[in-house]
Write a protein that holds these residues in place. Structure first.
Motif, short mmCIF file in Angstrom:
data_model
loop_
_atom_site.label_atom_id
_atom_site.label_comp_id
_atom_site.label_asym_id
_atom_site.label_seq_id
_atom_site.Cartn_x
_atom_site.Cartn_y
_atom_site.Cartn_z
N TYR B 89 0.84 -1.20 0.00
CA TYR B 89 0.00 0.00 0.00
C TYR B 89 0.87 1.25 0.00
CZ TYR B 89 -3.38 3.48 1.39
OH TYR B 89 -4.15 4.61 1.42
N VAL B 90 1.87 1.26 0.86
CA VAL B 90 2.74 2.44 1.00
C VAL B 90 3.50 2.71 -0.29
CG1 VAL B 90 4.73 3.36 2.24
CG2 VAL B 90 2.95 2.14 3.49
N ASP B 91 3.96 1.63 -0.92
CA ASP B 91 4.87 1.78 -2.06
C ASP B 91 4.18 1.39 -3.36
OD1 ASP B 91 7.39 2.49 -3.00
OD2 ASP B 91 8.07 0.40 -3.05
N ARG B 92 2.89 1.75 -3.48
CA ARG B 92 2.09 1.22 -4.58
C ARG B 92 2.47 1.80 -5.94
NH1 ARG B 92 -0.83 4.22 -1.27
NH2 ARG B 92 -1.88 6.10 -2.01
N LYS B 93 3.25 2.88 -5.99
CA LYS B 93 3.55 3.52 -7.26
C LYS B 93 4.72 2.90 -7.99
CE LYS B 93 0.99 7.60 -6.88
NZ LYS B 93 1.10 8.31 -5.59
N ARG B 94 5.51 2.09 -7.26
CA ARG B 94 6.75 1.58 -7.86
C ARG B 94 6.45 0.51 -8.91
NH1 ARG B 94 11.83 2.40 -5.88
NH2 ARG B 94 10.94 3.06 -3.92
N SER B 95 7.23 0.51 -9.97
CA SER B 95 6.93 -0.43 -11.06
C SER B 95 7.73 -1.72 -10.96
CB SER B 95 7.21 0.24 -12.42
OG SER B 95 8.59 0.49 -12.53
N SER B 96 8.89 -1.70 -10.31
CA SER B 96 9.68 -2.93 -10.22
C SER B 96 10.65 -2.84 -9.04
CB SER B 96 10.45 -3.18 -11.50
OG SER B 96 11.43 -2.17 -11.63
N TYR B 97 11.25 -3.99 -8.69
CA TYR B 97 12.18 -4.03 -7.55
C TYR B 97 13.50 -4.69 -7.93
CZ TYR B 97 8.40 -2.63 -4.44
OH TYR B 97 7.40 -1.94 -3.82
N TYR B 98 13.98 -4.42 -9.11
CA TYR B 98 15.22 -5.07 -9.53
C TYR B 98 16.36 -4.82 -8.54
CZ TYR B 98 13.26 -6.24 -14.09
OH TYR B 98 12.51 -6.79 -15.08
N ALA B 99 16.52 -3.58 -8.15
CA ALA B 99 17.66 -3.25 -7.28
C ALA B 99 17.48 -3.87 -5.90
CB ALA B 99 17.81 -1.74 -7.17
N LEU B 100 16.29 -3.72 -5.34
CA LEU B 100 16.05 -4.25 -4.00
C LEU B 100 16.21 -5.77 -4.01
CD1 LEU B 100 15.44 -3.04 -1.29
CD2 LEU B 100 13.01 -3.47 -1.67
N ASN B 101 15.74 -6.40 -5.09
CA ASN B 101 15.88 -7.84 -5.21
C ASN B 101 17.35 -8.24 -5.26
OD1 ASN B 101 14.97 -10.54 -5.64
ND2 ASN B 101 15.62 -10.31 -7.77
N TYR B 102 18.15 -7.43 -5.95
CA TYR B 102 19.58 -7.72 -6.00
C TYR B 102 20.16 -7.74 -4.59
CZ TYR B 102 24.55 -7.30 -6.76
OH TYR B 102 25.91 -7.51 -6.72
N TRP B 103 19.82 -6.72 -3.82
CA TRP B 103 20.42 -6.64 -2.48
C TRP B 103 19.88 -7.71 -1.55
CZ3 TRP B 103 24.85 -4.60 -2.05
CH2 TRP B 103 25.23 -3.57 -2.93
N LEU B 104 18.60 -8.06 -1.75
CA LEU B 104 18.05 -9.16 -0.94
C LEU B 104 18.80 -10.45 -1.26
CD1 LEU B 104 15.92 -10.19 1.06
CD2 LEU B 104 14.43 -10.66 -0.88
N MET B 105 19.08 -10.66 -2.55
CA MET B 105 19.80 -11.87 -2.94
C MET B 105 21.22 -11.87 -2.38
SD MET B 105 18.06 -13.08 -6.49
CE MET B 105 19.32 -14.05 -7.05
N VAL B 106 21.82 -10.67 -2.32
CA VAL B 106 23.16 -10.60 -1.72
C VAL B 106 23.09 -11.04 -0.27
CG1 VAL B 106 24.98 -9.01 -0.95
CG2 VAL B 106 24.03 -8.81 -3.26
N LEU B 107 22.08 -10.55 0.44
CA LEU B 107 21.93 -10.91 1.85
C LEU B 107 21.75 -12.42 2.00
CD1 LEU B 107 21.47 -9.90 4.83
CD2 LEU B 107 19.03 -10.00 4.31
N ILE B 108 20.85 -12.99 1.20
CA ILE B 108 20.57 -14.43 1.29
C ILE B 108 21.82 -15.23 0.93
CG2 ILE B 108 19.21 -16.31 0.32
CD1 ILE B 108 16.92 -14.32 -0.04
N ARG B 109 22.51 -14.80 -0.13
CA ARG B 109 23.72 -15.52 -0.56
C ARG B 109 24.74 -15.58 0.57
NH1 ARG B 109 25.55 -12.00 -5.22
NH2 ARG B 109 27.56 -12.74 -4.48
N TYR B 110 24.97 -14.40 1.19
CA TYR B 110 25.99 -14.37 2.24
C TYR B 110 25.55 -15.14 3.46
CZ TYR B 110 29.26 -11.49 -0.25
OH TYR B 110 30.19 -11.06 -1.17
N ARG B 111 24.27 -15.01 3.81
CA ARG B 111 23.76 -15.75 4.97
C ARG B 111 23.93 -17.26 4.75
NH1 ARG B 111 24.15 -18.03 8.52
NH2 ARG B 111 22.60 -19.18 9.68
N ALA B 112 23.49 -17.73 3.57
CA ALA B 112 23.56 -19.16 3.28
C ALA B 112 25.01 -19.63 3.22
CB ALA B 112 22.84 -19.47 1.98
N ALA B 113 25.86 -18.80 2.59
CA ALA B 113 27.25 -19.20 2.42
C ALA B 113 27.94 -19.34 3.77
CB ALA B 113 27.99 -18.17 1.56
#
Lengths: 417, 502
Positions: B89-113
């Motif tokens: 609801y708060v962020d309803r105007k955004r069209s995509s999350y490519y960048a945020l997804n990248y950083w989330l994946m970095v977090l998951i990668r490092y956590r898992a590693a």
């Protein structure tokens, strides 16, 4: 190998692989294959083996020389896409066949049965590695079943060209582990699993460059040349599926018949169990309990099937134990006595009307007894051994509790045992 | 840049919160432990404790409500769904999350590693599943719990265990680099899915932690899955779109390289060294000090008398000792026909005193009595202390923060003078394997020790083939025992890769 023009190195390598794989498919070892709806026959076909290691090693230089001759005589062929395609088809079916056979064996946990009473009463150190592997799998049928599902899934995916890559990714990881386990546990299938791993890796190579470009370099990859559609492509698939169903049916009926690895005979009711040898008299002389007396028995197991096993101290003295490698096909009923020491195994012949039992080892009558049961907990055996010593033995039934069974649920663990 | 559809955006926002909670340590205990680490005298477990965390919210008394431990995840999912909807609801105007997804994946990668590397090092120098002791080899197959059977079945093949470690560490290292992430994620997913199933089948109790890695790996693979489907199955040309951050500034590049190198140095380099020291000198599931060399082996009890009254051998006797073993470490075992208390825990705790290292008896029955001993070889005297659990719940919970030696006060801190035996135990292992944690822990365990059965026996032997033991038990019974060595030829032979220095 995606480009239409093949380099010379690719040509040589491919032709070498082609000859090697085709040669290795030929039946070199004379084996008795018979077509019937019998489980052992079907399994025999499904676990069709490659030639032995020396023969495979001979095939390597033969393939290399063959490849060179072939490339000299036939150097104008610009690409080998069709031949590559057909080799992959053959190898896909070859790999699928291997997974079907063992897939059902695992799915119905046929070759790793739950340990027998004798096994439960054998020290851990008296098993070989492969036997421990097999019995550890035997205590968790659910896990065996899961491994079966993985293998059957790979087999079915391999029937479809477009699903080959996911199948092969799982297959390479799975077979890598099978190979390492066979090697570590001294199992029988080191060469076989290594061979299948080679096939799976060869199939993987076809997609590797595209996979790497797309998902590692994260760049677009070029599409591969289109393979013209084959008119009869339903035919091999249907034949294979028929075989799949036959395998399923025979494995299921074997599973229904009872444990494949143990004899399909039975001990008279009321005898089955674990017994302490409370009295042991030989030629009228009573032997007390002893940890060193090699004549006296320590304890006796009557299995549900017609097997008796006896423990006595003499079993610990063999310095170079016989190390047998299992073969599910050879004689499944020898499973209980191969790969473990510590107990002597006899097959039992009982006559419930005359109340006699005969304990045999390889057709030799080792012990002949008359038996009677004064109460439900005792068996009195009187008779002779092979040397005509007269024996009087009183067996007392012990209701043994096993942690393996009591701790099974994980919730009602016993506090004391 | 393609815009995302609404479903994808909402799914991403839910995942974002879910994985954030999964990957960031929120528990105070984790931070307490981190700040209590003595970096100049490290123990491998100091690092391992950093690598091993997972959100734990609630534990119900009624165990069926815990859904085998997955209740926490359902709660986190519920929080994520609510959070994700608010986020939408708060962020309803955004069209995509490519960048945020990248950083989330970095977090998951490092956590898992980091997690899987920590886990893998327990296996690469095989200490997680030890090779069975003599007493374990002499225990009937049926007297092992299923969980123990699985663990020991890996313990008997140390080279295989080591390979499993290489596999896990390999997967972890691949995850640390963007270009190899996909390979690392596939390996991680496959290995951990198998371990989840093993734990379900054998009652192994590591199913949650292994499932944790499965869902981390699943997210890393999910992004590529549509491309995979389109190219390999639909056979269509695809252009994978990925966001990459650009590090233009020099300091950014240095920071990135520095952080990565520091992580590799700590979680691979330092850990490898600590783990090797642990494998060589102090394998954490086995007692670390040597047993008396001349005594080691299997023995038959030829003669046994108590208060000058001989007891003849009878397998059903509850007093007479049978089947005596001296391990290569400081453990004496014998069996009687007396039922014993069992400890069916899977040995996650990390006791440091040899008397509390009980892998050799957990998950097993077989009516054996285990004694830890301190030997005085000059006087030929053994001071024996019973190792069997006092009751079902007696297993040491020394993995808890209190005993791990944090900054909190010790409840039973009554040690004013360190007794010689404890000092000997602390200094008994090679200098390179000593650590602040082990020393502190040994003192704590000593201070918290429950008085148990103990006795002092004198032994006399020439070469170990016959041992005569005499002494008085705590209940003032005098013992006279003659032991004769048995050369057992096990079918199960020891490997060339053995933990510990005995």
């Amino acid at each position: 190998m995606t480009a239409n023009k093949w380099t010379l190195a690719q040509q040589v390598l491919f032709r070498c692989c082609f000859i090697f794989f085709i040669l290795s498919l030929l039946p070199v070892i004379p084996q008795q294959y018979s077509f019937s709806m019998d489980f052992t026959d079907i399994l025999m076909m499904a676990t069709y083996r490659p030639p032995s290691l020396p023969i495979l090693l001979y095939m390597l230089p033969v393939s290399a020389i063959g490849a060179i001759i072939w490339i000299v005589t036939d150097k104008d062929r610009p690409d080998m896409n069709m031949l590559y395609y057909w080799l992959r088809v053959i190898l896909r079916y070859r790999l699928a066949l291997a997974f079907v056979g063992y897939g059902f064996v695992y799915f119905f946990h046929i070759h790793s049965p739950y340990p027998s009473i004798s096994h439960m009463n054998t020290n851990y150190g008296e098993f070989t590695r492969w036997k421990i592997f097999s019995m550890t799998l035997g205590v968790a049928p659910g896990y065996s079943c899961f491994l079966g599902i993985v293998q059957l899934t790979i087999a079915l995916l391999l029937l479809f060209r477009k699903l080959t890559l996911p199948a092969v990714i799982i297959a390479v990881i799975f077979l890598g582990n099978v190979f390492l386990s066979n090697w570590a546990y001294e199992g029988a299938d080191v060469l076989y699993s290594a061979y299948l791993l080679c096939i799976a890796s060869f199939l993987l190579v076809y997609d590797l460059r595209e996979f790497h470009t797309l998902f590692s370099l994260q760049r677009p990859a070029a599409l591969r040349p289109v393979i013209p559609s084959f008119k009869w492509k339903w035919a091999p698939r249907s034949i294979f599926l028929l075989f799949f169903l036959i395998c399923a049916y025979t494995s299921y009926s074997t599973y229904r018949e009872g444990t494949y690895q143990f004899p399909h005979t039975s001990t008279p009711t009321g005898l089955t169990g674990f017994y302490d040898v409370s009295t042991f008299r030989i030629n009228g002389r009573e032997l007390p309990y002893s940890l060193t007396d090699t004549i006296r028995w320590e304890n006796v197991v009557f299995e549900k099937w017609a097997t008796v096993s006896i423990r006595s101290p003499q079993q610990n003295t063999s310095p170079t134990p016989e190390y047998a490698v299992p073969d599910v096909l050879e004689s499944p009923s020898s499973y209980e006595q191969t790969g473990n020491n510590g107990r002597r195994y006899y097959s039992l012949q009982a006559d419930t009307t005359a109340h006699t039992i005969v304990m045999q080892q390889q057709q030799n009558k080792v012990y002949v007894f008359r038996y009677h049961q004064p109460d439900s907990n005792r068996i009195v055996l009187s008779g002779f051994n092979q040397r005509q010593d007269s024996l009087l033995i009183i067996l007392r039934k012990i209701n043994k509790r096993y942690l393996l069974e009591e701790a099974g649920t994980g919730k009602n663990n016993p506090a004391k045992l | 840049m393609q815009p995302w559809n609404n479903a994808a955006k909402i799914a991403f926002r839910i995942c974002f919160i879910f994985y954030l909670i999964m990957c960031i340590p929120f528990s105070k205990e984790w931070y307490d432990r981190l700040f209590a680490v003595h970096w100049n005298a490290l123990h491998y477990r100091d690092i391992y404790d950093i690598t091993r965390f997972m959100p734990v919210i609630i534990k119900f008394e009624n165990s069926s409500w815990n859904l085998m431990g997955y209740t926490d995840w359902l709660l986190i999912l519920a929080i994520s769904v609510i959070g994700g909807l608010i986020f939408s609801y708060v962020d309803r105007k955004r069209s995509s999350y490519y960048a945020l997804n990248y950083w989330l994946m970095v977090l998951i990668r490092y956590r898992a590693a980091i997690g899987i590397i920590g886990f893998g090092f327990l296996k690469i120098f095989p200490v997680q599943m030890p090779f069975p002791s003599l007493a374990m080899l002499n225990t009937d197959f049926g007297q092992y719990s299923a969980q123990k059977l699985y663990w020991v079945s890996v313990g008997i093949v140390p080279w295989y265990q080591s390979f499993a470690g290489v596999f896990e560490i390999g997967a972890g290292i691949l995850l640390l680099f963007r270009k190899t992430t996909v390979y690392g994620a596939i390996l991680l997913f496959a290995a951990m899915a198998d371990i989840v199933y093993v734990n379900f089948s054998y009652d192994g109790n590591v199913h949650i932690y292994s499932s944790y890695f499965v869902i981390l790996a699943a997210y890393l693979l999910a992004y590529d899955l549509p491309y995979f489907h389109a190219f390999f199955i639909k056979e269509r040309y695809v252009i994978p779109y990925h966001y990459y951050p650009s590090f233009q500034e020099k300091w950014q590049q240095y920071l990135r390289a520095g952080l990565k190198s520091a992580l590799l140095f700590l979680f691979v380099g330092v850990t490898a060294y600590l783990q090797l020291m642990n494998f060589w000198y102090d394998p954490y599931k086995q007692p670390s000090l040597k047993g008396v060399p001349v005594l080691r082996g299997n023995y038959n009890v030829t003669f046994f008398s108590i208060n000058n009254k001989e007891i003849a051998y009878n397998p059903f006797d509850t007093i007479r000792w049978q089947h005596v073993t001296f391990e290569k470490w400081s453990t004496l075992t014998f069996s009687t026909n007396q039922p014993q208390n069992l400890d069916l825990s899977n040995g996650v705790a990390l006791p440091m005193r040899d008397i509390n290292r009980t892998f050799e008896l957990t998950g097993m029955a077989g009516r054996k009595t285990y004694f830890y001993y301190e030997a005085d070889t000059a006087q030929q005297v053994l001071h024996l202390h019973n190792k069997n659990p006092l009751n079902k719940k007696a297993s040491i919970t020394s993995n808890s923060f209190y005993l791990a030696g944090g900054r909190k006060h010790i409840v039973h801190d009554t040690i004013t003078v360190i007794p010689d035996v404890i000092r000997k135990e602390i200094n008994g292992i090679d200098e390179r394997a000593r650590s602040w944690r082990r020393q502190k822990h040994i003192l704590l365990e000593y201070a918290n020790a429950q008085p148990g059965e103990d006795m002092t026996l004198h032994y006399a032997t020439k070469d170990g083939s016959r041992i005569i033991m005499t002494g008085v038990t705590r209940s003032r019974d005098s013992l006279y025992i003659v032991l004769d060595k048995v050369e057992k030829h096990y079918l199960l032979t020891e490997s060339s890769l053995n933990a510990g220095n005995y």
